[in-house]
Design a protein around this motif. Sequence first.
Motif, short mmCIF file in Angstrom:
data_model
loop_
_atom_site.label_atom_id
_atom_site.label_comp_id
_atom_site.label_asym_id
_atom_site.label_seq_id
_atom_site.Cartn_x
_atom_site.Cartn_y
_atom_site.Cartn_z
N ALA A 195 0.87 -1.19 -0.05
CA ALA A 195 0.03 -0.02 0.11
C ALA A 195 0.87 1.26 0.17
CB ALA A 195 -0.95 -0.09 1.12
N PRO A 196 1.67 1.58 -0.97
CA PRO A 196 2.39 2.79 -1.15
C PRO A 196 1.98 4.04 -1.21
CG PRO A 196 2.61 1.44 -3.24
CD PRO A 196 1.99 0.47 -2.08
N THR A 197 2.12 5.05 -0.36
CA THR A 197 1.49 6.15 -0.43
C THR A 197 2.05 7.01 -1.78
OG1 THR A 197 1.88 6.54 1.92
CG2 THR A 197 1.39 8.45 0.85
N ASN A 198 3.07 6.92 -2.18
CA ASN A 198 3.43 7.64 -3.53
C ASN A 198 2.69 6.95 -4.70
OD1 ASN A 198 5.37 8.72 -1.86
ND2 ASN A 198 7.21 8.60 -2.98
N LYS A 199 2.27 7.72 -5.58
CA LYS A 199 1.60 7.31 -6.70
C LYS A 199 2.56 7.72 -8.01
CE LYS A 199 -2.10 5.86 -4.28
NZ LYS A 199 -1.72 4.57 -3.52
N TYR A 200 2.13 6.88 -9.19
CA TYR A 200 2.78 7.24 -10.28
C TYR A 200 1.75 7.57 -11.21
CZ TYR A 200 7.36 6.11 -8.87
OH TYR A 200 8.71 6.06 -8.11
N LEU A 201 2.15 8.87 -12.12
CA LEU A 201 0.78 8.96 -13.06
C LEU A 201 1.28 8.31 -14.44
CD1 LEU A 201 0.33 12.89 -12.24
CD2 LEU A 201 -0.79 10.82 -11.51
N PRO A 202 0.57 7.78 -15.15
CA PRO A 202 1.07 7.11 -16.25
C PRO A 202 1.28 8.03 -17.50
CG PRO A 202 -1.61 7.11 -16.01
CD PRO A 202 -0.94 7.64 -14.82
N VAL A 203 1.90 7.37 -18.58
CA VAL A 203 2.24 8.04 -19.49
C VAL A 203 1.02 8.37 -20.53
CG1 VAL A 203 3.71 7.80 -21.72
CG2 VAL A 203 4.87 7.12 -19.56
N ARG A 204 0.92 9.50 -21.09
CA ARG A 204 -0.47 9.70 -21.64
C ARG A 204 -0.40 8.96 -23.10
NH1 ARG A 204 0.53 14.88 -19.66
NH2 ARG A 204 -1.55 15.61 -18.48
N GLU A 205 -1.70 8.79 -23.51
CA GLU A 205 -1.66 8.26 -24.89
C GLU A 205 -0.90 9.10 -26.13
OE1 GLU A 205 -3.12 5.29 -26.12
OE2 GLU A 205 -3.11 4.84 -23.77
N LYS A 206 -0.68 8.35 -27.16
CA LYS A 206 0.23 9.34 -27.93
C LYS A 206 -0.87 10.10 -28.81
CE LYS A 206 4.38 7.08 -29.53
NZ LYS A 206 5.05 5.75 -30.49
N THR A 207 -0.51 11.26 -29.26
CA THR A 207 -1.24 12.14 -30.11
C THR A 207 -0.90 11.82 -31.48
OG1 THR A 207 0.50 13.75 -29.83
CG2 THR A 207 -1.55 14.00 -28.49
N THR A 208 -1.95 11.81 -32.26
CA THR A 208 -1.85 11.30 -33.85
C THR A 208 -2.10 12.47 -34.56
OG1 THR A 208 -4.23 10.73 -33.63
CG2 THR A 208 -2.39 8.96 -33.40
N GLY A 209 -1.73 12.46 -35.96
CA GLY A 209 -2.18 13.34 -36.73
C GLY A 209 -1.23 14.46 -36.96
N ALA A 210 -0.18 14.37 -36.28
CA ALA A 210 1.02 15.29 -36.44
C ALA A 210 2.20 14.82 -36.64
CB ALA A 210 1.22 16.07 -35.09
N GLY A 211 3.30 15.67 -37.22
CA GLY A 211 4.78 15.13 -37.40
C GLY A 211 4.72 14.15 -38.47
N ALA A 212 5.28 12.88 -38.11
CA ALA A 212 5.59 12.09 -39.04
C ALA A 212 4.56 11.39 -40.17
CB ALA A 212 6.25 10.77 -38.38
N THR A 213 3.41 11.74 -39.41
CA THR A 213 2.09 10.88 -40.09
C THR A 213 1.88 11.94 -41.38
OG1 THR A 213 0.61 12.32 -38.76
CG2 THR A 213 1.35 9.96 -38.27
N LEU A 214 2.23 13.33 -41.52
CA LEU A 214 2.02 14.05 -42.62
C LEU A 214 3.24 13.91 -43.60
CD1 LEU A 214 0.89 17.43 -40.98
CD2 LEU A 214 -0.61 15.69 -42.10
N PRO A 215 2.89 13.75 -44.94
CA PRO A 215 3.77 13.62 -46.03
C PRO A 215 4.59 14.94 -46.18
CG PRO A 215 1.72 13.64 -46.66
CD PRO A 215 1.47 13.60 -45.65
N LEU A 216 5.89 14.92 -46.66
CA LEU A 216 6.69 15.92 -47.01
C LEU A 216 5.99 16.72 -48.31
CD1 LEU A 216 10.39 14.82 -46.44
CD2 LEU A 216 9.10 16.42 -44.78
N GLU A 217 6.59 17.63 -48.49
CA GLU A 217 6.01 18.52 -49.88
C GLU A 217 6.48 17.61 -51.11
OE1 GLU A 217 7.22 22.96 -50.68
OE2 GLU A 217 8.81 21.55 -51.33
N ASP A 218 5.20 17.68 -51.85
CA ASP A 218 5.75 16.84 -53.49
C ASP A 218 6.86 17.38 -53.91
OD1 ASP A 218 5.51 15.50 -55.50
OD2 ASP A 218 3.47 15.94 -55.88
N ALA A 219 7.82 16.85 -54.32
CA ALA A 219 8.88 17.49 -55.11
C ALA A 219 8.60 17.60 -56.73
CB ALA A 219 10.30 16.50 -55.18
#
Lengths: 315, 247
Positions: free
Chosen positions: B203-227
């Motif tokens: 029964a530890p007093t200290n608690k750990y807050l979990p890592v949040r779900e990954k956010t999607t739709g940003a960064g690597a999921t968008l393609p680069l500019e068409d050359a």
Amino acid sequence: MHPAYSIIFFTTASGLGYGLLAVAAVFVGTGWLPPVRELGAIIILVGTVLVTAGLLSSTFHLGHPERAWRALTQFRSSWLSREGVAAVLAYVPIAGLAWGWVRLGEVAGAWLVAAWLTPVLAAVTVYCTGMIYASLKAIPRWHHPLVPWLYVMLGLATGAVGFHLVVAMFGAANFRSAGVAVAGLLAAAVLKIGYWRSIDTADPVATAETATGLGGFGNVRPLDPPHTAPNYLQKEMGYRVARKHARKLRKITLVTLFAIPLIGVALSVFAGFFLGAALAVIAGLSVVLGILIERWLFFAEAVHVVTLYYGEKAA
Amino acid sequence: MTSLPAQPTPKRLGLVIDLDTCVGCHACAVNCKEWNAGGYHAPLTDFDPYGAAPDGVWFNRIHSYEAGTGADARVVNFPKSCLHCDNAPCVTVCPTGASYKRGSDGIVLVEEDKCIGCKLCSWACPYGAREFDTDAGVMKKCTLCIDRIYNENLEEVDRVPACVATCPASARHFGDLGDPNSSVSRLVADRGGYDLMPEMECAPTNKYLPVREKTTGAGATLPLEDASPEGGFLGWVDRLLSDASAA
């Protein structure tokens, strides 16, 4: 778990000493062994020295041995404290037994009561020793109902072999002294093999996933350790060498702790005085080697759940 | 006596550690060592500090783990210190009465003058919160900075554990987990704070807050500019220059 040599010596020597005193007390209490003074002197001297040396050696690994008396104060919650109290109390009947047997040459009246209290307090003390380990939930292989009884039975078995050896030296070995040793060894062997089976087939109690709470993402493995060099926790709890060789060491334990002493004790009663005594000596030496290996393995095989934070998968 | 105090204690002081925001900088561990090398448990060992195998007592150690594989894998920085358990096995195993849990606020402490250094408490703790000081011959552990949180010589804002005071990412929170309306209790309720290794039943007093779900739709999921764009100014430039080089 790191096996501290002082603790291995303490638990094996005090187990053997208490076993020897308990078996001897029962033999003179029932009248199976006449209270010959010289025999009593040797048995009580050897038994008391083993018990006392064991208790003293248990203070060698302390950071502050001069404060060891404090360990007698917390018997309401701590098995280590209970063991200390029981060990001190056990000296009372042992002293009574010694007085009747060695000083008076007869074990009767109050000294007979002391003789019967000796095995009781010896068993209570060794049971408490076992419970020190069995009470630790963080070490699942120790937190097992058989552990305190293993300590008691191994103490009794090694003590009974020791008793048979001493009486054989006096030409007083008989089927009873051999029978108690054989029965003790067989019972201890059954318990030990049962314990090994049980811990080998038990499901892990905790995993790296439950230790970190990160199991939802999948398998958890350490990336960067907290420090560049091993810390206290890894040195104290992370002992792994013996576990690698556990199978071989278990076989060696079975042979030295049980098989050779069983054969030696059993044959010694059929042999003449010299051969019988020699066989009892072989049984005694083998049982001492065996119990040291058994206890070393008991420590070295045990996995502490804190190692889950340092790369162990399950404990 | 090393029996545990009546539960629950009036206050249950402890930490809430946010695994989502911890950046793994080790500042909490460093500030912990700095403060406690001069505090309640002072001094703390620090052997061979610049050598090949530095060694010493730390109350707080920062692990980092990889969890999962492929696109869902995470790297999580994971600080770990004493959890000040309600059902603290390190207290009840102590044979001398040196180890105790305070009835007033639930903090687990070691009274060094009574400690014989048998190490049994460090064996009893599933979390590795206790470390043996080979120099002083006694056991040491996190005090929840008892000499800061009640220290009236400090500004009120500084009356928090050293690890909390220093965290640059505000990943560490200090408060009364026994009060359901405290900021730490609300944080635990909102974010689904959890216990480490609950199967140990500490029964530890200290608690750990979990890592949040990954956010999607940003960064690597968008393609680069068409050359090789079609139409527009860039299309005209691309066509013109491509034709020119071909000619």
